[in-house]
Design a protein around this motif. Structure first.
Motif, mmCIF file in Angstrom:
data_model
loop_
_atom_site.group_PDB
_atom_site.id
_atom_site.type_symbol
_atom_site.label_atom_id
_atom_site.label_comp_id
_atom_site.label_asym_id
_atom_site.label_seq_id
_atom_site.Cartn_x
_atom_site.Cartn_y
_atom_site.Cartn_z
ATOM 1 N N GLU A 263 -4.768 -9.892 -4.673
ATOM 2 C CA GLU A 263 -5.363 -8.856 -5.519
ATOM 3 C C GLU A 263 -5.899 -7.700 -4.680
ATOM 4 O OE1 GLU A 263 -5.163 -8.443 -8.806
ATOM 5 O OE2 GLU A 263 -3.815 -10.158 -8.553
ATOM 6 N N GLU A 264 -6.477 -7.996 -3.527
ATOM 7 C CA GLU A 264 -6.957 -6.930 -2.647
ATOM 8 C C GLU A 264 -5.796 -6.084 -2.135
ATOM 9 O OE1 GLU A 264 -9.253 -8.893 0.347
ATOM 10 O OE2 GLU A 264 -10.855 -9.448 -1.059
ATOM 11 N N LEU A 265 -4.674 -6.752 -1.821
ATOM 12 C CA LEU A 265 -3.481 -6.023 -1.383
ATOM 13 C C LEU A 265 -2.970 -5.123 -2.503
ATOM 14 C CD1 LEU A 265 -1.144 -5.421 0.557
ATOM 15 C CD2 LEU A 265 -0.051 -7.529 -0.240
ATOM 16 N N ARG A 266 -2.940 -5.639 -3.723
ATOM 17 C CA ARG A 266 -2.461 -4.846 -4.857
ATOM 18 C C ARG A 266 -3.325 -3.600 -5.082
ATOM 19 N NH1 ARG A 266 -0.923 -9.975 -8.738
ATOM 20 N NH2 ARG A 266 1.345 -9.871 -8.416
ATOM 21 N N LYS A 267 -4.624 -3.742 -4.895
ATOM 22 C CA LYS A 267 -5.503 -2.582 -5.045
ATOM 23 C C LYS A 267 -5.158 -1.501 -4.033
ATOM 24 C CE LYS A 267 -9.434 -5.158 -6.944
ATOM 25 N NZ LYS A 267 -10.813 -5.669 -6.665
ATOM 26 N N GLU A 268 -4.852 -1.913 -2.803
ATOM 27 C CA GLU A 268 -4.470 -0.942 -1.780
ATOM 28 C C GLU A 268 -3.133 -0.295 -2.108
ATOM 29 O OE1 GLU A 268 -6.186 0.188 0.959
ATOM 30 O OE2 GLU A 268 -7.817 -0.865 -0.070
ATOM 31 N N LEU A 269 -2.197 -1.089 -2.609
ATOM 32 C CA LEU A 269 -0.896 -0.544 -2.982
ATOM 33 C C LEU A 269 -1.034 0.451 -4.135
ATOM 34 C CD1 LEU A 269 1.288 -3.792 -2.850
ATOM 35 C CD2 LEU A 269 1.284 -1.916 -1.202
ATOM 36 N N ASP A 270 -1.921 0.143 -5.075
ATOM 37 C CA ASP A 270 -2.139 1.045 -6.203
ATOM 38 C C ASP A 270 -2.745 2.370 -5.726
ATOM 39 O OD1 ASP A 270 -2.178 1.539 -9.123
ATOM 40 O OD2 ASP A 270 -4.347 1.581 -8.823
ATOM 41 N N LYS A 271 -3.695 2.288 -4.788
ATOM 42 C CA LYS A 271 -4.309 3.508 -4.244
ATOM 43 C C LYS A 271 -3.256 4.404 -3.599
ATOM 44 C CE LYS A 271 -8.836 1.560 -3.012
ATOM 45 N NZ LYS A 271 -9.698 1.192 -1.841
ATOM 46 N N LYS A 272 -2.303 3.775 -2.969
ATOM 47 C CA LYS A 272 -1.293 4.529 -2.225
ATOM 48 C C LYS A 272 -0.030 4.783 -3.044
ATOM 49 C CE LYS A 272 -3.081 2.564 2.079
ATOM 50 N NZ LYS A 272 -3.757 3.781 2.508
ATOM 51 N N LYS A 273 -0.083 4.425 -4.333
ATOM 52 C CA LYS A 273 1.032 4.674 -5.251
ATOM 53 C C LYS A 273 2.338 4.052 -4.741
ATOM 54 C CE LYS A 273 -1.821 7.212 -7.602
ATOM 55 N NZ LYS A 273 -2.471 6.646 -8.808
ATOM 56 N N ALA A 274 2.263 2.818 -4.250
ATOM 57 C CA ALA A 274 3.442 2.125 -3.723
ATOM 58 C C ALA A 274 4.050 1.236 -4.799
ATOM 59 C CB ALA A 274 3.070 1.281 -2.516
ATOM 60 N N ALA A 275 5.371 1.093 -4.755
ATOM 61 C CA ALA A 275 6.067 0.222 -5.700
ATOM 62 C C ALA A 275 5.847 -1.249 -5.372
ATOM 63 C CB ALA A 275 7.556 0.527 -5.690
ATOM 64 N N GLY A 276 5.573 -1.532 -4.105
ATOM 65 C CA GLY A 276 5.361 -2.905 -3.662
ATOM 66 C C GLY A 276 5.387 -2.956 -2.158
ATOM 67 N N PHE A 277 5.157 -4.153 -1.620
ATOM 68 C CA PHE A 277 5.132 -4.342 -0.170
ATOM 69 C C PHE A 277 6.068 -5.489 0.177
ATOM 70 C CE2 PHE A 277 2.656 -5.702 3.792
ATOM 71 C CZ PHE A 277 3.230 -4.709 4.578
ATOM 72 N N VAL A 278 7.042 -5.231 1.045
ATOM 73 C CA VAL A 278 7.937 -6.272 1.537
ATOM 74 C C VAL A 278 7.358 -6.772 2.855
ATOM 75 C CG1 VAL A 278 10.277 -6.869 2.233
ATOM 76 C CG2 VAL A 278 9.908 -5.174 0.423
ATOM 77 N N VAL A 279 6.927 -8.019 2.867
ATOM 78 C CA VAL A 279 6.211 -8.568 4.018
ATOM 79 C C VAL A 279 7.193 -9.326 4.904
ATOM 80 C CG1 VAL A 279 4.141 -9.796 4.750
ATOM 81 C CG2 VAL A 279 4.305 -8.938 2.397
ATOM 82 N N SER A 280 7.264 -8.930 6.172
ATOM 83 C CA SER A 280 8.209 -9.561 7.090
ATOM 84 C C SER A 280 7.534 -10.210 8.285
ATOM 85 C CB SER A 280 9.221 -8.530 7.592
ATOM 86 O OG SER A 280 8.556 -7.469 8.243
ATOM 87 N N MET A 281 6.286 -9.896 8.546
ATOM 88 C CA MET A 281 5.593 -10.454 9.702
ATOM 89 C C MET A 281 5.163 -11.887 9.379
ATOM 90 S SD MET A 281 5.658 -7.788 11.707
ATOM 91 C CE MET A 281 4.393 -7.876 12.960
ATOM 92 N N LEU A 282 5.609 -12.827 10.198
ATOM 93 C CA LEU A 282 5.410 -14.232 9.869
ATOM 94 C C LEU A 282 3.941 -14.628 9.818
ATOM 95 C CD1 LEU A 282 8.278 -15.925 11.921
ATOM 96 C CD2 LEU A 282 8.341 -14.937 9.631
ATOM 97 N N ASP A 283 3.147 -14.116 10.749
ATOM 98 C CA ASP A 283 1.725 -14.480 10.737
ATOM 99 C C ASP A 283 1.013 -13.879 9.527
ATOM 100 O OD1 ASP A 283 2.092 -11.936 11.902
ATOM 101 O OD2 ASP A 283 0.218 -12.072 13.015
ATOM 102 N N GLU A 284 1.495 -12.715 9.049
ATOM 103 C CA GLU A 284 0.892 -12.097 7.874
ATOM 104 C C GLU A 284 1.169 -12.924 6.621
ATOM 105 O OE1 GLU A 284 2.014 -8.018 7.572
ATOM 106 O OE2 GLU A 284 1.190 -7.494 9.532
ATOM 107 N N ILE A 285 2.373 -13.480 6.527
ATOM 108 C CA ILE A 285 2.714 -14.321 5.376
ATOM 109 C C ILE A 285 1.886 -15.606 5.404
ATOM 110 C CG2 ILE A 285 4.566 -15.660 4.297
ATOM 111 C CD1 ILE A 285 6.507 -13.471 5.349
ATOM 112 N N ALA A 286 1.773 -16.210 6.573
ATOM 113 C CA ALA A 286 0.968 -17.430 6.698
ATOM 114 C C ALA A 286 -0.480 -17.162 6.294
ATOM 115 C CB ALA A 286 1.034 -17.957 8.133
#
Length: 623
Positions: free
Chosen positions: A185-208
């Motif tokens: 939810e915190e990530l979504r708030k940041e994406l909304d602020k920046k008017k992004a369609a979404g975030f594709v996460v590729s960094m393995l430690d970030e996903i973990a």
């Protein structure tokens, strides 16, 4: 360290290059160990070049081969590369970067046209791929092409080890400190602020970190092969289902699980659907929202998303959030470093007793194995956070030395011994370096150790305004070395994960330009590790883990908060190597205070261990 004959491997690779109409092939590498492509890339580069360091890029033409690495690995690379390879010492004047070398090889000459450069697009970042392609064409080279199947894998074939397949496990909130749903939810708030369609996460430690999961796909890094896509309404995790047990599946309730290899086709379809929606009459007046990917995401991901038209490359929002540890994670770091410190104290006491009192013969691997055995008995231990650097005498000058059974040295009590080691615990990650001497050090060894210690103390005591970067603080650790005409060729500090990567971005202390981009913040965990190395003689490094905290100052210019550090590593410094006459009163005061903390926090582990208790009390005695 053995040299591998790469002649046949290169011959086979060049044959494949001709088949694919590629004149130059690049096998990139970084030492971050955190993106979707790093896990297999270092192993591929090691296989084709024989160089086993964690940072290096191989560039192979039909007639030449070059390996580029930085100052941490010059010594190692010169020993491991065979006659087929040219070593590009990065950072040296008049030595080209691997990109410059590749571009020069691709440029047309008197007797050749411009050449084609190939790379597996999953092994290079989108910005790197774009810039390299532009440079190749500017110099008259033909182009940079994406070779979808990795050609080193074709050569490696049946010899390539199988990918680890242990299932990911849930990290309890008592260690993570925050529910993964709240992180989403915190990530979504940041994406909304920046008017992004979404975030594709590729960094393995970030996903973990994002999903509060840990795995064992990469030795010493509790991550797992995966991608994730977070949009305003959906969360999708791309992972082989065999990696998720029933507990993990229950934990991920509400998250869509898709096969790992479907990521590229899925995101291409996702963009196509969005493009169709944007083309409708109702959406005509609405600005197009782009998908965010990290600046470290692969060229392959960017291509699948349609490139710059649909993609915005950003410093990862997750990486920034992950680097600021919450109160549970910070307390976990304190506690795991106390247990880890007790393990190192027990090991050093045992090692000194074996070498001096018992006059035993031990090699570097036996030392490393003993240390791992001691660590493993402590609470919440999971495994090592990296290969232990157990190095004696000249081997200590090899900055990332790795002793191997049957190919290592006997520990010499008359020479310096450097031990850089760490562990993964459920409540944190450790990384500690201590340099010891069990005999009589030379004047140069004592002088070198003491100026390294002075730099270490200077950084530990630093007070700085909010907004200061690690780039700005680096000289504090080097100043005393510089005054003696000495230097070291590695960074001063790297971020550290919480039961995650021992090297974690985006923060760091050093001369890398990226360390100027992100200021240090309260909750950052980072290493403090100046050193000095004389090739063929000895190496010195002193490393503690420190955490950024707010400090009280008499004044507050501009009403800014001021920050400082809290050290959490609890292992004594080496008395024999300290020249007290070189220390100021403040430095002696720091040393006494530090040793008192070490003694108080670790002595309870040795109530029935007289050998370790005696060693601890001796090393922590007042100056």
């Amino acid at each position: 360290m053995e040299t591998v004959d790469t002649t046949e491997r290169l011959r086979q690779l060049r044959g494949l290059m001709k088949q694919q109409k590629v004149d130059i092939y690049i096998v990139p590498s970084e030492d971050a160990h955190s993106s979707e492509y790093i896990a297999p890339t270092d192993a591929r580069r090691e296989y084709i070049s024989g160089f086993s360091g964690s940072a290096g890029t191989a560039v192979i033409t039909l007639h030449k081969a070059a390996l580029a690495t930085d100052g941490r690995y010059f010594n190692q690379a010169s020993k491991q590369l065979d006659k087929n390879w040219e070593l590009l010492k990065q950072g040296f004047q008049d030595v080209p970067t691997w990109q410059e070398w590749a571009v020069e090889q691709a440029a047309p000459g008197d007797d050749k046209p411009g050449l084609t450069v190939g790379v597996d697009p999953t092994t290079i970042t989108a910005p790197e791929g774009r810039k390299l392609g532009e440079k190749i064409k500017k110099k008259g080279g033909k182009e940079l092409v994406a070779v979808s199947d990795n050609m080193v894998d074709w050569v490696w074939a049946k010899q390539k080890p199988a990918r680890p397949n242990e299932p990911a496990k849930v990290l309890g909130q008592e260690y993570a400190g925050k529910r993964y749903q709240d992180k989403i939810e915190e990530l979504r708030k940041e994406l909304d602020k920046k008017k992004a369609a979404g975030f594709v996460v590729s960094m393995l430690d970030e996903i973990a970190w994002l999903f509060n999961l840990r795995g064992n796909d990469i030795p010493y890094n509790p991550v797992f092969f995966s991608y994730a896509v977070v949009t305003p309404t959906t969360v999708t995790l791309y992972i082989d289902e065999s990696k998720l047990g029933e507990n993990a599946k229950a934990h991920l309730m509400g998250v869509t699980i898709r096969p790992y290899n479907e990521i590229f086709s899925d995101i291409a379809a996702m963009v196509k659907e969005q493009t169709a929606t944007n083309g409708s009459k109702d959406a005509a007046s609405t600005p197009k929202r782009k998908y965010f990917i990290s600046t470290k995401a692969s060229w392959a991901l960017s291509r699948a998303l349609g490139g710059e038209e649909n993609v915005e490359e950003v410093r990862s929002l997750i990486g920034d959030a992950k680097a600021i540890k919450n109160s549970i994670e910070l307390e976990g770091m304190r506690q795991c470093h106390i247990r880890d410190g007790a393990a190192l104290i027990e090991y050093f006491a045992w090692l000194e007793d074996q070498l001096i009192a018992k006059e035993a013969t031990l090699d570097e691997v036996e030392g490393a194995d003993k240390l791992e055995s001691i660590r493993s008995k402590h609470d919440h231990f999971v495994g090592l956070s990296f290969d232990t650097i157990s190095s004696t005498g000249p081997n200590a000058a090899v900055i990332h030395y790795k002793p191997e059974p049957g190919n290592c040295s006997t520990i010499d009590p008359k020479q310096i011994y450097l031990c850089d080691s760490g562990a993964q615990y459920f409540d944190g990650t450790t990384d500690t370096t201590r340099t010891l001497h069990f005999g009589e050090p030379t004047a140069m060894e004592r002088e070198s150790y003491t100026v390294v210690l002075k730099g270490h103390i200077a950084l530990d005591l630093a007070v700085f305004p909010k907004g200061t970067s690690g780039f700005a603080l680096d000289t504090l650790a080097r100043q005393h070395l510089w005054a003696h005409g000495l230097e070291y060729r590695h960074g001063t500090g790297h971020g550290v994960g919480s039961y995650l990567n021992v090297h974690e971005g985006p923060i760091g202390i050093g001369t890398r330009i990226q360390y100027s981009e992100v200021p240090l913040s309260v909750g950052n965990v980072i290493s403090n590790e100046p050193g000095y190395y004389e090739d063929g003689k000895f190496g010195i490094r002193i490393e503690n883990i420190i955490m950024v905290k707010e400090v009280e100052t008499k004044h507050k210019f501009g009403e800014k908060p001021y920050l400082g550090f809290e050290h959490v590593t609890m292992v004594p410094m080496c008395r024999k190597l300290i020249d007290l006459e070189m220390l100021t009163g403040i430095e002696k005061e720091w040393l006494n205070s530090y040793h008192q903390q070490v003694l108080e926090k670790t002595k309870s582990f040795f109530t029935e261990d007289e050998l370790s208790r005696t060693w601890l009390e001796r090393e922590c005695g007042p100056y």
